[in-house]
Write a protein that holds these residues in place. Structure first.
Motif, PDB file in Angstrom:
ATOM      1  N   ARG A  80       0.826  -1.050   0.165  1.00 12.59           N
ATOM      2  CA  ARG A  80      -0.028  -0.073   0.011  1.00 12.59           C
ATOM      3  C   ARG A  80       0.942   1.334   0.064  1.00 12.59           C
ATOM      4  N   ARG A  81       1.899   1.015   0.853  1.00  7.40           N
ATOM      5  CA  ARG A  81       2.840   2.228   0.749  1.00  7.40           C
ATOM      6  C   ARG A  81       3.694   2.494  -0.583  1.00  7.40           C
ATOM      7  N   LEU A  82       4.112   1.384  -1.091  1.00  6.58           N
ATOM      8  CA  LEU A  82       4.711   1.635  -2.495  1.00  6.58           C
ATOM      9  C   LEU A  82       3.653   2.040  -3.319  1.00  6.58           C
ATOM     10  N   ALA A  83       2.399   1.663  -3.373  1.00  4.76           N
ATOM     11  CA  ALA A  83       1.511   2.341  -4.534  1.00  4.76           C
ATOM     12  C   ALA A  83       1.155   3.849  -4.158  1.00  4.76           C
ATOM     13  N   ALA A  84       1.188   4.137  -2.917  1.00  7.34           N
ATOM     14  CA  ALA A  84       1.043   5.497  -2.655  1.00  7.34           C
ATOM     15  C   ALA A  84       2.115   6.471  -2.742  1.00  7.34           C
ATOM     16  N   ALA A  85       3.408   6.131  -3.231  1.00 12.59           N
ATOM     17  CA  ALA A  85       4.622   6.855  -3.080  1.00 12.59           C
ATOM     18  C   ALA A  85       4.744   7.135  -4.636  1.00 12.59           C
ATOM     19  N   ASP A  86       4.887   8.588  -5.078  1.00  6.36           N
ATOM     20  CA  ASP A  86       5.327   9.076  -6.273  1.00  6.36           C
ATOM     21  C   ASP A  86       6.726   8.371  -6.703  1.00  6.36           C
ATOM     22  N   ARG A  87       7.131   8.417  -7.680  1.00  4.51           N
ATOM     23  CA  ARG A  87       8.158   8.314  -8.227  1.00  4.51           C
ATOM     24  C   ARG A  87       9.270   8.922  -7.651  1.00  4.51           C
ATOM     25  N   ALA A  88       9.190  10.156  -7.517  1.00  6.27           N
ATOM     26  CA  ALA A  88      10.364  11.001  -7.059  1.00  6.27           C
ATOM     27  C   ALA A  88      10.632  10.694  -5.585  1.00  6.27           C
ATOM     28  N   GLU A  89       9.541  10.351  -4.917  1.00  9.46           N
ATOM     29  CA  GLU A  89       9.620  10.096  -3.339  1.00  9.46           C
ATOM     30  C   GLU A  89      10.308   8.726  -3.392  1.00  9.46           C
ATOM     31  N   LEU A  90      10.045   7.739  -4.240  1.00  9.97           N
ATOM     32  CA  LEU A  90      10.678   6.561  -4.063  1.00  9.97           C
ATOM     33  C   LEU A  90      12.141   6.551  -4.641  1.00  9.97           C
ATOM     34  N   VAL A  91      12.319   7.252  -5.580  1.00 13.65           N
ATOM     35  CA  VAL A  91      13.868   7.291  -6.030  1.00 13.65           C
ATOM     36  C   VAL A  91      14.681   7.943  -4.856  1.00 13.65           C
ATOM     37  N   SER A  92      14.378   8.967  -4.407  1.00 12.67           N
ATOM     38  CA  SER A  92      14.991   9.664  -3.339  1.00 12.67           C
ATOM     39  C   SER A  92      14.944   8.943  -2.171  1.00 12.67           C
ATOM     40  N   SER A  93      14.255   8.263  -1.639  1.00 10.56           N
ATOM     41  CA  SER A  93      14.496   7.300  -0.311  1.00 10.56           C
ATOM     42  C   SER A  93      15.023   6.293  -0.758  1.00 10.56           C
ATOM     43  N   MET A  94      15.351   5.377  -1.763  1.00 12.29           N
ATOM     44  CA  MET A  94      16.137   4.499  -2.218  1.00 12.29           C
ATOM     45  C   MET A  94      17.530   5.097  -2.499  1.00 12.29           C
ATOM     46  N   ARG A  95      17.741   6.236  -2.799  1.00 14.93           N
ATOM     47  CA  ARG A  95      18.985   6.435  -3.106  1.00 14.93           C
ATOM     48  C   ARG A  95      19.657   6.852  -1.255  1.00 14.93           C
ATOM     49  N   ARG A  96      18.799   7.403  -0.902  1.00 13.52           N
ATOM     50  CA  ARG A  96      19.247   7.604   0.695  1.00 13.52           C
ATOM     51  C   ARG A  96      19.744   6.260   1.335  1.00 13.52           C
ATOM     52  N   THR A  97      18.877   5.325   1.081  1.00 16.57           N
ATOM     53  CA  THR A  97      19.339   3.820   1.709  1.00 16.57           C
ATOM     54  C   THR A  97      20.641   3.562   1.086  1.00 16.57           C
TER      55      THR A  97
END
Length: 338
Positions: A80-97
């Motif tokens: 559900r959280r993955l579906a709600a995240a927009d691409r920019a948020e997803l990319v930024s979060s993965m980059r920080r990890t």
């Protein structure tokens, strides 16, 4: 040319060598015994054998949830959280990890990436310029192999992955699958798919271990995540006695993807030596994905972590292998060379 001096954990055995590693053109040119005043400890950089980096958008969101509630497709909190995240948020979060992983000594990760081709492309984008190379096991449809390095299946009880397995065979790509996490019911069906990697195997019994050995199937274990989700404890000693075993941290929403924490937990929780644990965190994952790292020897890619052996935490230790595996923290990492 560059030289890294100190105590070098060299070769497949990680035998401590007082000397230096000579690096030229991005590769290890030589490992030499020589007198040195350096207190540094030079080790192979880590390979995290199982992650879900998309979960970076939901850190600590699954506290107190069961396995199905937290991560099971398609309706868990994670999805559900993955579906709600927009691409920019997803990319930024993965980059920080990925940046965190690099700072703590990891240079590659075998990631199960959700959301098909779009998800795989998002991870490629997130990794640009970070210095951590994700080996992407894609999902959803066989066409994800246009972007991903292999296919990562959720579990043999969840779907029929015959088409995905056939696509991997046709393209010469690895097929990986979760097995034996909530129970043992999906282990034989997973093995029937002739996988290149099994993930978890918490509930592996003798019959499964014998089959894994006979079919030479490596396993990635994630004991910290198994503990958080309350699904049990993988039989790490027995798995090591039967096949190649690598160490992974699993979902970012559950634990930080620190191989230092994962090694310390495994070394203290299971009947395994420090050298076995270090191999699980380096060479084993590299072997599974056919990566040119994980061992310090001439000809290998120069992917190295330098620990400050004179840090307040590591100074005075008797055994550098035990020190790295059981004691080292991110504060002791002086440098990561890729």
């Amino acid at each position: 040319m560059e030289e890294l001096s100190g105590t070098v954990l060299a070769g497949e055995s990680f035998e401590p060598v007082r000397g230096r590693v000579v690096v030229e053109g991005g590769r290890i040119d030589a490992v030499e015994e020589t007198n040195t005043a350096s207190t540094d400890i030079v080790v192979p950089a880590f390979v995290n054998a199982h992650t879900h980096l998309g979960d970076s958008v939901a850190k600590e969101a699954a506290v107190g949830l069961s396995l199905d509630e937290a991560v099971a497709p398609p309706d868990s909190l994670k999805h559900r959280r993955l579906a709600a995240a927009d691409r920019a948020e997803l990319v930024s979060s993965m980059r920080r990890t990925l940046r965190f992983m690099r700072r703590t000594g990891t240079v590659s990760t075998l990631d199960f990436r959700e959301s098909g081709t779009a998800g795989a492309r998002a991870l490629r984008e997130a990794a640009e310029g970070v210095g951590v190379d994700p080996f992407i096991f894609g999902s959803d449809e066989p066409s994800v192999l246009d972007v991903a390095d292999g296919y990562g299946a959720s579990g043999a009880n969840d779907d029929d992955f015959a088409a995905e397995r056939a696509a991997c065979e046709e393209r010469g790509r690895p097929f990986a699958i979760h097995a034996g996490e909530p129970d043992a019911s999906d282990i034989h069906p997973a093995l029937d798919l002739d996988p290149d990697l099994l993930v978890h195997m918490v509930h592996a019994a003798d019959e499964h271990l014998e089959r894994v050995a006979a079919e030479s199937v490596p396993v990635a274990v994630c004991p910290r995540a198994n503990e958080v989700l309350g699904v049990g404890t993988p039989p790490v000693r027995e798995l090591l006695d039967h096949t190649t075993v690598a160490l992974g941290s699993d979902n970012v929403m559950l634990n930080p993807p620190s191989m230092l924490r994962e090694m310390a937990y495994a070394a203290k929780r299971f009947d395994v030596s420090s050298r076995e644990v270090l191999r699980m965190a380096t060479a084993a994952g590299a072997e599974i994905a056919d990566l040119d790292c994980g061992v310090i020897e001439p000809g290998r890619r120069a992917a190295l972590v330098v620990f400050d052996g004179d840090s307040d935490n590591l100074a005075g230790t008797d055994d550098p292998v035990r020190a790295v595996v059981r004691r080292a923290t991110a504060l002791d990492v002086d440098r990561v060379l890729v």
